[in-house]
Design a protein around this motif. Sequence first.
Motif, PDB file in Angstrom:
ATOM      1  N   GLU A  45      -0.264  -6.893 -13.947  1.00 14.43           N
ATOM      2  CA  GLU A  45      -1.557  -6.311 -13.351  1.00 14.43           C
ATOM      3  C   GLU A  45      -1.862  -5.737 -12.459  1.00 14.43           C
ATOM      4  O   GLU A  45      -1.559  -3.876 -11.957  1.00 14.43           O
ATOM      5  N   THR A  46      -3.624  -5.557 -11.928  1.00 19.43           N
ATOM      6  CA  THR A  46      -3.603  -4.838 -10.861  1.00 19.43           C
ATOM      7  C   THR A  46      -2.619  -4.593  -9.738  1.00 19.43           C
ATOM      8  O   THR A  46      -2.499  -5.226  -9.171  1.00 19.43           O
ATOM      9  N   PRO A  47      -3.073  -3.621  -9.260  1.00 18.40           N
ATOM     10  CA  PRO A  47      -2.159  -2.900  -8.159  1.00 18.40           C
ATOM     11  C   PRO A  47      -2.502  -3.771  -7.118  1.00 18.40           C
ATOM     12  O   PRO A  47      -3.316  -3.661  -6.618  1.00 18.40           O
ATOM     13  N   SER A  48      -2.151  -4.203  -5.941  1.00 19.83           N
ATOM     14  CA  SER A  48      -2.555  -4.174  -4.395  1.00 19.83           C
ATOM     15  C   SER A  48      -2.951  -2.710  -4.181  1.00 19.83           C
ATOM     16  O   SER A  48      -2.628  -2.208  -4.388  1.00 19.83           O
TER      17      SER A  48
ATOM     18  N   ASP B  36       7.297  -1.174  -8.713  1.00 25.98           N
ATOM     19  CA  ASP B  36       6.423  -1.731  -9.831  1.00 25.98           C
ATOM     20  C   ASP B  36       5.065  -1.766  -9.762  1.00 25.98           C
ATOM     21  O   ASP B  36       4.053  -1.902 -10.144  1.00 25.98           O
ATOM     22  N   SER B  37       5.356  -2.824  -8.268  1.00 23.28           N
ATOM     23  CA  SER B  37       3.757  -3.092  -7.847  1.00 23.28           C
ATOM     24  C   SER B  37       2.921  -2.360  -7.023  1.00 23.28           C
ATOM     25  O   SER B  37       1.734  -2.383  -7.021  1.00 23.28           O
ATOM     26  N   GLU B  38       3.429  -1.675  -6.219  1.00 23.24           N
ATOM     27  CA  GLU B  38       2.216  -1.246  -5.219  1.00 23.24           C
ATOM     28  C   GLU B  38       2.664   0.475  -5.223  1.00 23.24           C
ATOM     29  O   GLU B  38       0.918   1.128  -5.243  1.00 23.24           O
ATOM     30  N   VAL B  39       3.295   1.200  -6.081  1.00 22.00           N
ATOM     31  CA  VAL B  39       3.168   2.407  -6.188  1.00 22.00           C
ATOM     32  C   VAL B  39       2.655   3.007  -8.341  1.00 22.00           C
ATOM     33  O   VAL B  39       2.205   3.952  -8.050  1.00 22.00           O
TER      34      VAL B  39
END
Length: 527
Positions: A72-75, A411-414
Amino acid sequence: MKSSKFLFVLVALFMFVLLVGCTENDSTSGEGNNDVNNNDSNTGNENIKQNDEVEEEKRYTIEAMFNLHTPETPSEYLLELIQDATNTNLNIQWVPDSSYEERLNAAFATNTLPQVLPMGFNMFNQYKEAIREGQFWEIGPYLEEYENLSKLNPDILNNTKVDGKIYSLYQGRPLSRQGLIYRKDWADNLGLEAPTTTDEFFEMARAFTEDDPNGSGENDTFGLTDRNDLIYGAFKTISSWFGTPNNWGEKDGQLLPEFMFDEYIKTMDFIKELHSNGYMNQDFAVTSKTDQSALFKNGTAGMYVGSMGDVMGTYNDAKDIIPDIEYDVHNHIEGPHGEFGVWAIPGYGSVILFPKAAVETEEDLRNILSFYDKLMTPEVANLLIWGVEGEHYEVVDGGALPIEENRHKIDSEVHPYLSLEIGEPETNGRHELVANYEPKVKADRLIRENNDYLIHDPTIVLDSETFVKDGDRLQQIIDDATYQYMQGQIDLNGFNDAVERWKNEGGNDIIAEFNESRDVINGRTPK
């Protein structure tokens, strides 16, 4: 007279409005009293707000396209911090890695390229002609103007040159991570040490298959797990041990492809024997990396040839299946000729180019280079790679230790923002990983030691139009024949037939063009 009265009324009305406005301002700012300090504070806040708006207007906006290696694209949490730290606005198109090359080619064809354009090694080669045609900025003359960009490794920059000029920044990678990860608990059970020769490697594979290394009493293990990748799988590293050149080598004064060397044939024979004896997964030619890793983590296979740095992630996954599992790493394995060597990459994973169609002026280029110069400060480089200290990682002994309980946030933010890094720890000063797992500490040391035994590709800065146009198609002929030979589907005559086909369908032109390019670079007159 009427005119004088009208003027008087206008003046009086103006004074009345002014008086009412002042009274309301005093009342509002003092919240019921004439608090001068509060009024000054409010005025100060307005000034700060106006200054922020001015500062926002000063930010340079960069249009970029980056590979997305996560589902998924990151926050935008980390993005906002990066923008603040670099005083830049980033408009990023995130493109799934699997379709990145297709999207890049489409953007090039429609003249909709972004200002910042990452390319992997193969794509970079394909765009060299466009570089020569002046479609991208030459940035070499600018690098010394920037405190941090000037620190980029000159040897790696040289590997990116086109006709002796630098057009790109690079994302640094260790020159060679390759080696062996193996089940140390199995080796201890069987009284085996880490293999130091290809013969000992073969013996470990045999023992892990036939000597019941897990003590189960069942025929439920084998030695080597491999996958459908002749480069980052086991083949190319084992081939290095046998002394095969890295893609191309010199024979009788001429550059020739690796598969025309006897050492390549010996490597195929070695893996063919492993395969025919059942000492490796029988379907390796169609095995994905995920399935290859699963065989190693679930206790089926005991040997993995590839990046030694994978040992930590492998262990973290495997211990949930086999709590008492033990791994170790090793790199120095000598071939039949009694020497150790290991193939090297050019020192970068990807490069960043700047299309003139999108970066229209020298001022634009300097603004973008200033952004990358700021990315190479230790503070911003750490932000890119590790995230926020205390939230995503802690500093331990001068290195970064990820906070395990926040793994999902990492994993999602960095992780997606790793695509933005320029340079490497030696040049951008960022923290390196602090490993609390001894085999990972050892792997990092062995990766550095590999630098003393590197086998380089002599064609990195050479050019071949046929290679760019037909190289992938022609390489598939050799790849297919290599797998067929190792699986016993064709003999040496069949493999040599494939080599002749490669030569006749364009390979001879590649050989001639690479040798001519080398002669030109070395100042010799081509034959």
